[in-house]
Scaffold this motif. Structure first.
Motif, PDB file in Angstrom:
ATOM      1  N   VAL A 163      -2.750  -5.887  -5.643  1.00  0.00           N
ATOM      2  CA  VAL A 163      -3.743  -5.215  -6.484  1.00  0.00           C
ATOM      3  C   VAL A 163      -4.664  -4.380  -5.600  1.00  0.00           C
ATOM      4  O   VAL A 163      -5.780  -4.777  -5.265  1.00  0.00           O
ATOM      5  N   LEU A 164      -4.156  -3.215  -5.202  1.00  0.00           N
ATOM      6  CA  LEU A 164      -4.853  -2.364  -4.239  1.00  0.00           C
ATOM      7  C   LEU A 164      -4.687  -0.896  -4.602  1.00  0.00           C
ATOM      8  O   LEU A 164      -3.808  -0.518  -5.371  1.00  0.00           O
ATOM      9  N   LEU A 165      -5.533  -0.062  -3.997  1.00  0.00           N
ATOM     10  CA  LEU A 165      -5.316   1.385  -3.999  1.00  0.00           C
ATOM     11  C   LEU A 165      -4.452   1.733  -2.798  1.00  0.00           C
ATOM     12  O   LEU A 165      -4.630   1.178  -1.713  1.00  0.00           O
ATOM     13  N   ARG A 166      -3.515   2.664  -2.982  1.00  0.00           N
ATOM     14  CA  ARG A 166      -2.602   3.036  -1.908  1.00  0.00           C
ATOM     15  C   ARG A 166      -2.718   4.522  -1.600  1.00  0.00           C
ATOM     16  O   ARG A 166      -3.460   5.249  -2.268  1.00  0.00           O
ATOM     17  N   LYS A 167      -1.965   4.968  -0.603  1.00  0.00           N
ATOM     18  CA  LYS A 167      -2.077   6.356  -0.172  1.00  0.00           C
ATOM     19  C   LYS A 167      -1.788   7.345  -1.300  1.00  0.00           C
ATOM     20  O   LYS A 167      -2.431   8.387  -1.400  1.00  0.00           O
ATOM     21  N   GLN A 168      -0.844   7.008  -2.172  1.00  0.00           N
ATOM     22  CA  GLN A 168      -0.508   7.927  -3.258  1.00  0.00           C
ATOM     23  C   GLN A 168      -1.581   7.933  -4.354  1.00  0.00           C
ATOM     24  O   GLN A 168      -1.501   8.724  -5.292  1.00  0.00           O
ATOM     25  N   ASP A 169      -2.590   7.051  -4.219  1.00  0.00           N
ATOM     26  CA  ASP A 169      -3.649   6.990  -5.231  1.00  0.00           C
ATOM     27  C   ASP A 169      -4.883   7.791  -4.837  1.00  0.00           C
ATOM     28  O   ASP A 169      -5.923   7.691  -5.496  1.00  0.00           O
ATOM     29  N   VAL A 170      -4.777   8.587  -3.797  1.00  0.00           N
ATOM     30  CA  VAL A 170      -5.944   9.316  -3.307  1.00  0.00           C
ATOM     31  C   VAL A 170      -6.541  10.210  -4.400  1.00  0.00           C
ATOM     32  O   VAL A 170      -7.758  10.430  -4.458  1.00  0.00           O
ATOM     33  N   TYR A 171      -5.704  10.702  -5.311  1.00  0.00           N
ATOM     34  CA  TYR A 171      -6.183  11.545  -6.412  1.00  0.00           C
ATOM     35  C   TYR A 171      -7.223  10.829  -7.269  1.00  0.00           C
ATOM     36  O   TYR A 171      -8.077  11.466  -7.892  1.00  0.00           O
ATOM     37  N   SER A 172      -7.158   9.510  -7.308  1.00  0.00           N
ATOM     38  CA  SER A 172      -7.953   8.748  -8.276  1.00  0.00           C
ATOM     39  C   SER A 172      -9.348   8.395  -7.793  1.00  0.00           C
ATOM     40  O   SER A 172     -10.163   7.917  -8.581  1.00  0.00           O
ATOM     41  N   ILE A 173      -9.639   8.581  -6.521  1.00  0.00           N
ATOM     42  CA  ILE A 173     -10.894   8.043  -5.985  1.00  0.00           C
ATOM     43  C   ILE A 173     -11.976   9.095  -5.793  1.00  0.00           C
ATOM     44  O   ILE A 173     -13.112   8.760  -5.488  1.00  0.00           O
ATOM     45  N   LYS A 174     -11.674  10.364  -5.986  1.00  0.00           N
ATOM     46  CA  LYS A 174     -12.632  11.430  -5.688  1.00  0.00           C
ATOM     47  C   LYS A 174     -13.941  11.280  -6.472  1.00  0.00           C
ATOM     48  O   LYS A 174     -15.030  11.343  -5.903  1.00  0.00           O
ATOM     49  N   SER A 175     -13.829  11.048  -7.773  1.00  0.00           N
ATOM     50  CA  SER A 175     -15.050  11.001  -8.586  1.00  0.00           C
ATOM     51  C   SER A 175     -15.899   9.776  -8.270  1.00  0.00           C
ATOM     52  O   SER A 175     -17.088   9.752  -8.569  1.00  0.00           O
ATOM     53  N   GLU A 386       0.854  12.280  -4.853  1.00  0.00           N
ATOM     54  CA  GLU A 386      -0.505  12.093  -4.328  1.00  0.00           C
ATOM     55  C   GLU A 386      -1.552  12.919  -5.057  1.00  0.00           C
ATOM     56  O   GLU A 386      -2.738  12.615  -4.991  1.00  0.00           O
ATOM     57  N   THR A 387      -1.138  13.976  -5.728  1.00  0.00           N
ATOM     58  CA  THR A 387      -2.102  14.778  -6.496  1.00  0.00           C
ATOM     59  C   THR A 387      -2.412  14.138  -7.837  1.00  0.00           C
ATOM     60  O   THR A 387      -3.313  14.593  -8.559  1.00  0.00           O
TER      61      THR A 387
END
Length: 448
Positions: A163-175, A386-387
């Motif tokens: 249950v983690l954020l991964r490299k391909q989830d970078v799109y989701s953390i900007k806000s 990743e986008t």
């Protein structure tokens, strides 16, 4: 029964936050406790029908100040794109003086908050207990305790490597993490500050699905973590599904319709919206999509792919309006729920008997998705790059993987989901969480 208390509530101004706070307010008022609920004027009109106990539960109007960059008159997230959420948070911060005046006049015993991270300072000033009522999953809250988001790496002692954020989830953390040099605290920063300064932490979950994460939060924050359960209102047997949807859904066989809803705040880009529509078409299944019009477009119809309506006529509908999500999920024709995995929708999915396909948009939703798909194994996540882009093929494949009769994956998640749903729906479980929660609040007040 314990002493009666007076609770003041000031939630984040988004439907997914206001509604659970309102459900909790009604539960308290039902037990004879007083609740004063702070809301802007438009939201008061929108939600006042949900006040089931007006003798004990009152709304107090808060004026949202003007902030540069925020359109005039905006009072909630439903009126803006997610990219402007931090500006609304900044406007909410400017209501601090109004909140202090209400606390001074009303003298509550408790103040409930989520993103208004300065509430504990006011609470201490007036000798009131601050309750950080978080509507994120406990697994997401636990991750927010890390000094920084380390993609793919669990924080020390964090109870899961799935249950983690991964490299391909970078799109989701900007806000959540990008401050744009604007000196406005980000949402993770707000949550972390609230966790460290409140008197008690409350979260809308159960030990059956997130017990180890609740223990992790308690150990790291050195304070009590109280669980409310999903805090749904009692079913209103007089409420029925709108006739247009009831009639349409009844034209299909049991468990055959795909229902897609991405919450009240998600505005997809037009090309991604079209990809979603085409994915539904490619499944060959009947479908109902309920999403907001994409960015830059005023209506759903003008954004649909060329020829789409004609090709899916009779088996597919795309609606830009609000729909009765719980009632649609309980319709016997609906067999699959495609969700953004906001935690409110997560609970609705778990308590339904639909297959679950997850298409998260923001970091907290990604964590919820991993909890559901990889740890509990009750759902399937849509593959994306990743986008954040998902293709029509990846969404189609995820839906088909749970809807095809001979699917091993579909059988596995359905079996796990059924077992968990039966546990969560066991008699007395949810009422027990609510009663224990309110009892713990009474004890907290008595101890002061």
């Amino acid at each position: 029964m314990g002493s009666k208390f007076h609770a003041l509530m000031y939630p984040w101004l988004g439907t997914g936050h206001l509604t659970p706070f309102l459900h909790l307010a009604n539960k308290m008022a039902e037990k004879g406790h007083r609740v004063t609920f702070l809301l802007p004027k438009k939201a008061t009109k929108q939600f006042e029908h949900l006040n089931l106990f007006p003798d004990n539960f009152v709304f107090h109007t808060i004026t949202i100040p003007r902030v540069d960059g925020l359109p005039v008159g905006v009072e909630s997230t439903s009126e803006i794109h997610l990219s402007s959420a931090k500006l609304l948070a900044s406007a909410m911060d400017l209501t601090r003086g109004q909140v202090e005046d209400v606390v001074g006049a009303e003298k509550p015993d408790l103040i409930f908050f989520d993103f208004a991270h300065w509430i504990p300072e006011i609470a201490r000033e007036f000798g009131v207990k601050a309750v950080h009522y978080l509507l994120w999953s406990a697994s997401s809250i636990a991750l927010s305790l890390a000094p920084r988001v380390e993609l793919g790496v669990p924080p020390p002692g964090y109870p899961s490597s799935k249950v983690l954020l991964r490299k391909q989830d970078v799109y989701s953390i900007k806000s959540l993490t990008d401050n744009d040099n604007d000196n406005i605290p980000g949402f993770v920063e707000r949550v972390f500050t609230g966790l460290m300064t409140c008197d008690v932490i409350a979260t809308k979950t159960t030990r059956e699905i997130e017990g180890k994460y609740c223990d992790y939060i308690r150990e790291n924050c050195k304070k009590k973590v109280l669980l409310t359960g999903p805090m749904f209102p009692k079913p209103d047997k007089t409420r029925q599904l709108e006739e247009q949807w009831s009639t349409w859904l009844s034209g299909f066989g049991p468990d055959s319709v795909v229902f897609c809803a991405l919450g009240t705040e998600v505005n997809l880009e037009k090309d991604q919206f079209q990809e979603l529509c085409l994915a539904m078409e490619l499944t060959g299944l009947p479908f109902l999509v309920a999403v907001k019009p994409p960015r830059g477009v005023s209506t759903i119809q003008e954004a649909l792919p060329d020829g789409f309506e004609e090709r899916v006529k009779g088996r597919g509908v795309v609606s830009g309006g609000w729909v009765q999500q719980p009632l649609i999920l309980s319709h016997p024709s609906v067999g699959c729920f495609v969700s953004h995995c906001g935690f409110g929708s997560t609970w609705e999915a778990l308590l339904s008997d639909c297959q679950i396909v997850l298409l998260p948009q923001e970091a907290e939703q990604v964590v919820n998705t991993r909890l559901m798909s990889e740890e509990l194994e009750v759902a399937v996540e849509v593959a994306r790059d990743e986008t954040g882009w998902f293709s029509k093929e990846s969404l189609r494949d995820a839906i088909n993987s749970v809807m095809k009769r001979d699917s091993e994956l579909g059988d596995l998640v359905k079996k796990n989901h059924t077992k968990l749903r039966e546990t969560l729906a066991s008699p007395g479980l949810m009422d027990g969480y609510a009663d224990n929660f309110i009892g713990a609040l009474q004890d907290l007040i008595i101890q002061t």
